[in-house]
Design a protein around this motif. Structure first.
Motif, PDB file in Angstrom:
ATOM      1  N   ARG A  93       0.915  -1.271  -0.024  1.00 42.98           N
ATOM      2  CA  ARG A  93       0.119   0.117   0.065  1.00 42.98           C
ATOM      3  C   ARG A  93       1.053   1.231   0.005  1.00 42.98           C
ATOM      4  O   ARG A  93       0.646   2.234  -0.718  1.00 42.98           O
ATOM      5  N   ASP A  94       1.921   1.244   0.782  1.00 39.32           N
ATOM      6  CA  ASP A  94       3.091   2.462   0.840  1.00 39.32           C
ATOM      7  C   ASP A  94       3.534   2.553  -0.772  1.00 39.32           C
ATOM      8  O   ASP A  94       3.730   3.376  -1.123  1.00 39.32           O
ATOM      9  N   CYS A  95       4.135   1.324  -1.081  1.00 41.91           N
ATOM     10  CA  CYS A  95       4.654   1.558  -2.651  1.00 41.91           C
ATOM     11  C   CYS A  95       3.505   2.285  -3.365  1.00 41.91           C
ATOM     12  O   CYS A  95       3.905   3.124  -4.451  1.00 41.91           O
ATOM     13  N   LEU A  96       2.395   1.738  -3.344  1.00 37.59           N
ATOM     14  CA  LEU A  96       1.348   2.288  -4.432  1.00 37.59           C
ATOM     15  C   LEU A  96       1.200   4.017  -4.139  1.00 37.59           C
ATOM     16  O   LEU A  96       1.222   4.605  -5.203  1.00 37.59           O
ATOM     17  N   ALA A  97       1.192   4.406  -2.915  1.00 36.38           N
ATOM     18  CA  ALA A  97       1.151   5.840  -2.738  1.00 36.38           C
ATOM     19  C   ALA A  97       2.124   6.677  -2.993  1.00 36.38           C
ATOM     20  O   ALA A  97       2.049   7.781  -3.666  1.00 36.38           O
ATOM     21  N   ARG A  98       3.488   6.100  -2.972  1.00 34.90           N
ATOM     22  CA  ARG A  98       4.685   6.683  -3.082  1.00 34.90           C
ATOM     23  C   ARG A  98       4.877   6.703  -4.504  1.00 34.90           C
ATOM     24  O   ARG A  98       5.238   7.738  -4.881  1.00 34.90           O
ATOM     25  N   MET A  99       4.658   5.657  -4.988  1.00 47.06           N
ATOM     26  CA  MET A  99       4.868   5.965  -6.624  1.00 47.06           C
ATOM     27  C   MET A  99       3.786   6.504  -7.421  1.00 47.06           C
ATOM     28  O   MET A  99       4.354   7.187  -8.455  1.00 47.06           O
ATOM     29  N   GLU A 100       2.663   6.834  -6.998  1.00 43.85           N
ATOM     30  CA  GLU A 100       1.735   7.574  -7.596  1.00 43.85           C
ATOM     31  C   GLU A 100       2.331   8.978  -7.506  1.00 43.85           C
ATOM     32  O   GLU A 100       2.004   9.962  -8.445  1.00 43.85           O
ATOM     33  N   GLU A 101       2.740   9.236  -6.453  1.00 48.09           N
ATOM     34  CA  GLU A 101       3.393  10.602  -6.054  1.00 48.09           C
ATOM     35  C   GLU A 101       4.529  10.807  -6.933  1.00 48.09           C
ATOM     36  O   GLU A 101       4.631  11.816  -7.372  1.00 48.09           O
ATOM     37  N   ARG A 102       5.261  10.156  -7.204  1.00 47.70           N
ATOM     38  CA  ARG A 102       6.639  10.169  -7.692  1.00 47.70           C
ATOM     39  C   ARG A 102       6.238   9.896  -9.447  1.00 47.70           C
ATOM     40  O   ARG A 102       7.133  10.978 -10.114  1.00 47.70           O
ATOM     41  N   THR A 103       5.522   9.158  -9.710  1.00 48.25           N
ATOM     42  CA  THR A 103       5.418   9.137 -11.425  1.00 48.25           C
ATOM     43  C   THR A 103       4.203  10.072 -11.866  1.00 48.25           C
ATOM     44  O   THR A 103       4.082   9.950 -12.887  1.00 48.25           O
ATOM     45  N   HIS A 104       3.237  10.364 -10.834  1.00 52.83           N
ATOM     46  CA  HIS A 104       2.126  10.843 -11.476  1.00 52.83           C
ATOM     47  C   HIS A 104       1.245  10.272 -12.180  1.00 52.83           C
ATOM     48  O   HIS A 104       0.498  10.705 -13.037  1.00 52.83           O
ATOM     49  N   LYS A 105       1.206   9.102 -12.107  1.00 51.45           N
ATOM     50  CA  LYS A 105       0.407   8.014 -12.724  1.00 51.45           C
ATOM     51  C   LYS A 105      -0.658   7.480 -11.960  1.00 51.45           C
ATOM     52  O   LYS A 105      -0.684   7.268 -10.727  1.00 51.45           O
ATOM     53  N   ASN A 106      -1.804   6.995 -12.371  1.00 51.21           N
ATOM     54  CA  ASN A 106      -2.958   6.564 -11.645  1.00 51.21           C
ATOM     55  C   ASN A 106      -3.062   4.908 -12.203  1.00 51.21           C
ATOM     56  O   ASN A 106      -3.414   4.583 -13.311  1.00 51.21           O
TER      57      ASN A 106
END
Length: 252
Positions: A93-106
């Motif tokens: 779950r933390d990976c998802l949140a941080r990667m969405e913030e980093r890559t700006h992808k949904n």
């Protein structure tokens, strides 16, 4: 479709010292997981895929992220997610949140592959992703047919000796309900479900079956050695397994 692949592993190990960075048949164990993802991405170039490694081990992050051929993002695990009592789904779950913030992808799907389960093939990943996409379930995970059945040949200790785990009148295993083992190899999550903070079995679950390779929980040195024996056979006898190992040379 946008898929986030996660590869998560803690530093150290109580049962097998540093098992997540051990050599496995001459190659670092986590590279088998990365190789399987790399082959999937090569076969499906139209799918937008990112890979992230999450660990509190700098050596593990170095193995995965500095392969030279396949881009892998790194997340240094925070202390609150590093304990051995932390549920893996919380790390994902933390990976998802941080990667969405980093890559700006949904992302439309999050696929987690376990480091300590190197005996998988590309079709397993394809089956997992297809099942989640077709059913729109909250989570899909991999299973194998159980070798023992609680309705037939599994027992528990009682106040008066031993008895079946589940009482039944079945006289043949084939009569009992079909039972599966979760082999802890692969999971595909719907991102919205991950964000709820719920556990796996709080949602709508589906499964895919994998080849029964005798995948073991790597808790003791003997487990690791036995898995190498099984892997050596599969890599030499079955092409779909062999390509995972041989593809590692394309990463390094």
């Amino acid at each position: 479709m946008r898929i986030l692949f996660t590869i998560c592993g803690r530093a150290g190990s109580k049962g097998i010292k540093n098992k997540n960075i051990r050599d496995f048949l001459g190659r670092k164990l986590p590279l088998y997981t990365l190789s399987a993802i790399d082959l999937y991405m090569k076969r499906h170039p139209s799918i937008d895929c990112d890979i992230v490694a999450n660990s509190d081990s700098k050596e593990l992050l170095n193995i995965l992220c500095n392969n030279g051929k396949c881009k892998v993002y790194a997340i240094e695990r925070t202390a609150d997610l590093s304990g051995d009592r932390v549920a893996k789904i919380d790390v994902i779950r933390d990976c998802l949140a941080r990667m969405e913030e980093r890559t700006h992808k949904n992302y439309t799907m999050v696929v987690d592959l376990d480091i300590t389960s190197p005996l998988r093939i590309v079709q397993d990943i394809e089956n997992l992703i297809k099942k989640q996409a077709e059913t729109n379930c909250d989570v899909v995970f991999s299973v194998v047919e159980a070798r023992r059945n609680p309705y037939f040949n599994m027992i528990k200790k009682t106040e008066r000796g031993y008895a079946k785990v589940i009482q039944s009148d079945f006289v043949a295993r084939q009569q009992a309900p079909e039972i599966f083992d979760m082999n802890a190899s692969m999971y595909a999550y719907k991102p919205d479900f991950l964000r709820t903070g719920k556990g796996i079995f709080d949602g709508y679950c589906e499964v895919i079956r994998m080849y029964d390779t005798g995948i073991l929980d790597l808790d003791r040195e003997d487990d690791f050695e036995l898995m190498e024996v099984v892997a050596a056979y599969l890599f030499s006898d079955k092409a779909e397994f062999a390509e995972i190992k041989s593809n590692i040379t394309n990463l390094y």
